[in-house]
Design an enzyme around this catalytic site. Structure first.
Site, PDB file in Angstrom:
ATOM      1  CG  ASP A 145      -1.976  -1.074   1.191  1.00 35.78           C
ATOM      2  OD1 ASP A 145      -1.718  -2.136   0.589  1.00 35.78           O
ATOM      3  OD2 ASP A 145      -3.059  -0.869   1.759  1.00 35.78           O
ATOM      4  CE  LYS A 208      -5.385   2.042   2.647  1.00 37.08           C
ATOM      5  NZ  LYS A 208      -4.250   1.318   3.258  1.00 37.08           N
ATOM      6  CE  LYS A 244      -7.028  -1.279   2.566  1.00 35.13           C
ATOM      7  NZ  LYS A 244      -5.660  -1.790   2.833  1.00 35.13           N
TER       8      LYS A 244
END
Length: 308
Positions: A145, A208, A244
């Site tokens: 991430d 995300k 996400k």
């Protein structure tokens, strides 16, 4: 495709109005609610990102990821043999080895995700970001991430943002890359849409919302904007990018609403761990409480559910 980016316009009042309607959606009850909650569990990136993380709490988190819901509760729902686990365990790079070793010892194949690239502020040199990504992958992380440099968005340096994300994608190798936009710090919905597009063009497997450390994290308006970008990118390229939401998602009701929103905006095919994740640290506790209530008719005492 800078021409694509230059044409972006987001109707803010319409987005906000739609987000307000989402909050009024009816709450699911009974077996329907339990089914959606179990689906949510399989999409959770169970996360610990604290300064006091140690091998012991990472190990506890890993075992909770393997057994997210108490076995007797799953048996009552006839779901004990369906392989319900969290989607991933997310930690800092320094704790990746602890998580990998624990999950291996537990005999499960849950992937370890690691934040990297100067998380959470992104205010480190690019060389350091790339080195951090490579180290996390070397330690055993199968998902990375990364976090973008917000200044590149705020100053309109789209080519610079593309190049940074592209280099991060290359550093990830075979690991999946989720690109954190830190939407609460991008200034406008148009910037969120443009940053989403650039991140996808540069090879992100997921986009995300947040690091969880900003003042404003995952919100429904931002989610709508990002999902519309994912939908347009899919129409144009045929390539599916995951979504996400992360940060501030703490209740079972919120989790279900996010799932329903993804179903409405992107379709049922996105409701899998391969294309949808929930970034959360405390959400699982509330979901397990709701499952407990559904099965027993009462809420659990503090000692009746294992802590994550």
């Amino acid at each position: 495709e800078l021409g694509w980016i230059s044409k972006v316009y987001v109707n803010r009042p319409a987005v906000v109005r739609h987000a307000e309607q989402i909050k009024k959606w009816k709450t699911l009850k009974g077996n329907w609610q339990a089914a959606w909650l179990l689906k949510a569990v399989t999409c959770i990136d169970l996360t610990t990102l604290s300064g006091d993380d140690a091998p012991s709490n990472v190990q506890r988190l890993c075992f909770k990821a393997k057994h997210p819901i108490r076995e007797d509760l799953l048996k009552a729902l006839d779901m004990h043999d369906k392989g319900i686990t969290a989607a991933a365990v997310c930690v800092y790079p320094a704790r990746v080895s602890d998580a990998v070793d624990t999950l291996k010892a537990a005999g499960c194949n849950i992937p370890v995700a690691s934040v990297a690239a100067g998380f959470p502020a992104g205010q480190t040199p690019l060389e350091t970001k790339l080195a951090e990504i490579r180290l996390a992958v070397e330690y055993g992380a199968r998902e990375i991430d990364i976090v973008i440099s917000r200044s590149l968005v705020l100053t309109g340096q789209w080519e610079g943002l593309y190049e940074e994300i592209r280099l991060c994608r290359a550093a990830c190798g075979d690991a999946h890359m989720k690109t954190i936009l830190a939407t609460g710090e991008l200034g406008s919905f148009a910037n969120v849409y443009k940053a989403s597009m650039i991140a996808m063009m540069a090879g992100s497997d997921f986009i995300k919302t947040s690091t969880g450390k900003e003042v404003e994290n995952a919100t429904f308006p931002v989610g709508i904007v990002m999902m519309r970008a994912i939908k347009e990118y899919y129409w144009q390229t045929g390539y599916k990018v995951g979504f996400k939401p992360a940060g501030g998602i703490r209740t079972a009701k919120e989790a279900i609403t996010w799932l329903m929103l993804v179903k409405e905006e992107l379709g049922v095919e996105w409701l899998t761990p391969e294309l949808f994740r929930l970034g959360a640290s405390s959400l699982l506790g509330d979901i397990e409480q709701q499952i407990f209530y559904h099965v027993t008719g009462s809420y659990p005492l503090q000692h009746e559910l294992a802590m994550a």
